[in-house]
Design a protein around this motif. Structure first.
Motif, PDB file in Angstrom:
ATOM      1  N   MET A 356     -40.847  21.564  -5.062  1.00 37.41           N
ATOM      2  CA  MET A 356     -42.303  20.781  -5.352  1.00 37.41           C
ATOM      3  C   MET A 356     -42.028  19.661  -6.194  1.00 37.41           C
ATOM      4  SD  MET A 356     -44.444  19.971  -3.321  1.00 37.41           S
ATOM      5  CE  MET A 356     -44.997  21.726  -2.235  1.00 37.41           C
ATOM      6  N   ARG A 367     -49.661  20.218  -1.967  1.00 37.60           N
ATOM      7  CA  ARG A 367     -48.617  20.514  -0.918  1.00 37.60           C
ATOM      8  C   ARG A 367     -48.141  19.070  -0.650  1.00 37.60           C
ATOM      9  NH1 ARG A 367     -53.344  18.607   0.318  1.00 37.60           N
ATOM     10  NH2 ARG A 367     -54.319  16.689   1.504  1.00 37.60           N
ATOM     11  N   TYR A 382     -46.875  13.153  -2.190  1.00 39.31           N
ATOM     12  CA  TYR A 382     -46.937  14.896  -3.073  1.00 39.31           C
ATOM     13  C   TYR A 382     -48.659  14.767  -3.203  1.00 39.31           C
ATOM     14  CZ  TYR A 382     -42.425  15.713  -2.979  1.00 39.31           C
ATOM     15  OH  TYR A 382     -41.561  15.764  -2.680  1.00 39.31           O
TER      16      TYR A 382
END
Length: 490
Positions: A356, A367, A382
């Protein structure tokens, strides 16, 4: 009726020798006549004439040569005919005797409207390429593509103003020639009324006057009503900016400047000969015309191996149209290039363990939203915690923290493998060298506009613009063939 001009004519004029005395060997029209064969014109246009009935027509070759001179020297019909009456070089080029009288200028208009068709325009352009190929002047399979705009011959108006002017003209004619009908006029909308109100008023006006117009006997009033009805039935009424030229549209020259008219899409050989043309309204995109231009050039007998253009021509459809046999030399869209060279802002990084994006404060995105665009690139969005961003001490210096949207997000574009390969090719020495000749078509566009009147449309409508563009291209090609032939003959 078209006479048979296939037999050679013997001139009995006592003044024929004047041509040798007053027209030098290096005169442009003498060189064109020596190097270009115009005998194809009569057979090409024969189908446009009746074989057995009507008055004998002027020879098509002479009429076409007059159109050629008109564009070569950028003259009006009247000035052309006036000059041709006294200019011996013109008469020599037209194969006329020195004392011959010229035609009325109105015959040129009839010739353009009644004898020239779209398929004939294509054949005229192909003929110049055929003669160039026969002379061995075209040696490469490279074409350079670009578009140039032409301003319409009319002033652009809004659809509301067009309807308003037409209804005003109709009312004026009724006041003059059928005053009794004026009692049926509905109430006019205000000057601040929009398009929908103007459309409704025009429909009501025509409906109220329908029976009276049919019975009034005035051809002008009936013609105006018919034009208004046709305009109302046109699905593109909101795009129309002139009742006289319904094909012209607005287009962009730069992000801040526009023009109203047409676009001429050209494909030119490396030897500066125009081999393919497509004429569209001013708002048409350039890139969509490439497959058609390639096809038209191939139909002339040129084997296309390379296409050089600007970034408007790089797309999946065009790359597919080029296939493996044609190399497309054009810069990729800046958005694709930016994606390939994109770097994260300072402080942002990828956390490989979490998979991430991580912000400068060390917080991970909650997410990631992913989508793939038509150009093959992948777009990643993002999303970070809005609550954490509000409390973060770095929010004023952070791109995400400063955001005013409902969600705090960071977007990244990833170029596809195909786009990366394309960008790598564009960095090659071969690509850079080939792009250096793209300026040639810009110079050709300048010649067409400055020397041959392509800056402004001669008449109205798409076909009239096609006629102007093709004849202008024919003239430019003939000049170029004559120029290229000179060293060969020395």
């Amino acid at each position: 009726m078209l006479k048979d001009h296939s037999q050679l004519k013997l001139s009995l004029s006592p003044y024929q020798e004047i041509y040798d005395a007053v027209i030098p060997a290096n005169h442009l029209l003498r060189k064109i006549k020596e190097n270009i064969d115009f005998s194809f014109v009569n057979p090409m246009l024969r189908k446009q004439y009746c074989e057995n009935f009507g008055r004998p027509a002027k020879e098509p070759e002479m009429m076409f040569k007059l159109l050629f001179l008109k564009k070569l020297f950028d003259l009006s019909d009247e000035t052309l005919i006036s000059s041709a009456q006294t200019d011996m070089a013109y008469k020599f080029f037209l194969d006329l005797e020195p004392e011959a009288k010229m035609i009325d200028p109105s015959l040129l208009t009839k010739f353009r409207k009644n004898r020239i068709t779209e398929d004939i325009l294509e054949e005229l352009l192909k003929e110049t390429i055929r003669q160039a190929l026969d002379k061995g002047l075209i040696k490469s399979g490279t074409i350079i593509v670009d578009s140039t705009h032409t301003n319409a011959s009319v002033r652009a108006k809004s659809p509301t103003q067009i309807l308003r002017d037409m209804s005003k003209q109709l009312r004026k004619e009724i006041y003059k020639n059928a005053f009794d009908l004026s009692e049926k006029f509905p109430e006019k909308p205000s000057l601040e009324a929009g398009l929908e109100e103007e459309i409704a008023y025009t429909k009501n006006l025509l409906k109220a006057l329908e029976e009276g117009i049919a019975a009034c006997g005035s051809g002008k009033i009936q013609e105006l009503a018919r034009e208004m009805k046709e305009l109302l039935e046109d699905e593109k009424i909101r795009d129309i900016r002139s009742k006289d030229d319904k094909d012209a549209r607005f287009g962009h020259k730069t992000p801040t400047s526009t023009f109203y008219g047409y676009k001429n899409h050209l494909a030119m050989t490396e030897e500066r000969l125009i081999a393919g043309i497509s004429v569209t309204h001013g708002g048409a995109p350039d890139g969509q015309e490439l497959p058609g231009l390639i096809e038209k050039v191939q139909e002339t007998g040129i084997e296309v191996t390379e296409v050089i253009g600007d970034m408007a021509y790089v797309s999946d459809d065009n790359l597919e149209a080029c296939g493996e046999g044609i190399t497309l030399i054009a810069r990729t869209n800046t958005a694709v290039a930016a994606a390939a060279n994109g770097k994260l802002e300072e402080g942002f990084c990828y956390n490989k363990d979490a998979g991430m994006l991580q912000c400068p404060a060390g917080e991970l995105a909650m997410r990631v939203e992913k989508r793939t665009a038509k150009n093959g690139n992948t777009y990643l969005r993002y999303v970070f915690s809005k609550v954490k961003c509000r409390k973060c001490p770095l929010r004023e210096s952070c791109r995400v923290g400063r955001g005013k949207s409902k969600e705090r997000s960071y977007s990244i574009t990833q170029a596809s493998e195909k786009n990366l390969e394309r960008l790598k090719f564009e960095e090659s020495e071969y690509f850079r060298e080939r792009m250096k000749i793209r300026h040639r078509i810009e110079e050709k566009n300048g010649e067409l506009k400055e020397a041959h009147g392509l800056r402004r449309a001669d008449s109205r409508g798409l076909f009239a613009m096609e006629l102007q563009m093709y004849i202008t291209a024919f003239v430019a090609n003939v000049k170029r063939i004559t120029r290229l032939t000179e060293p060969v003959m020395q």
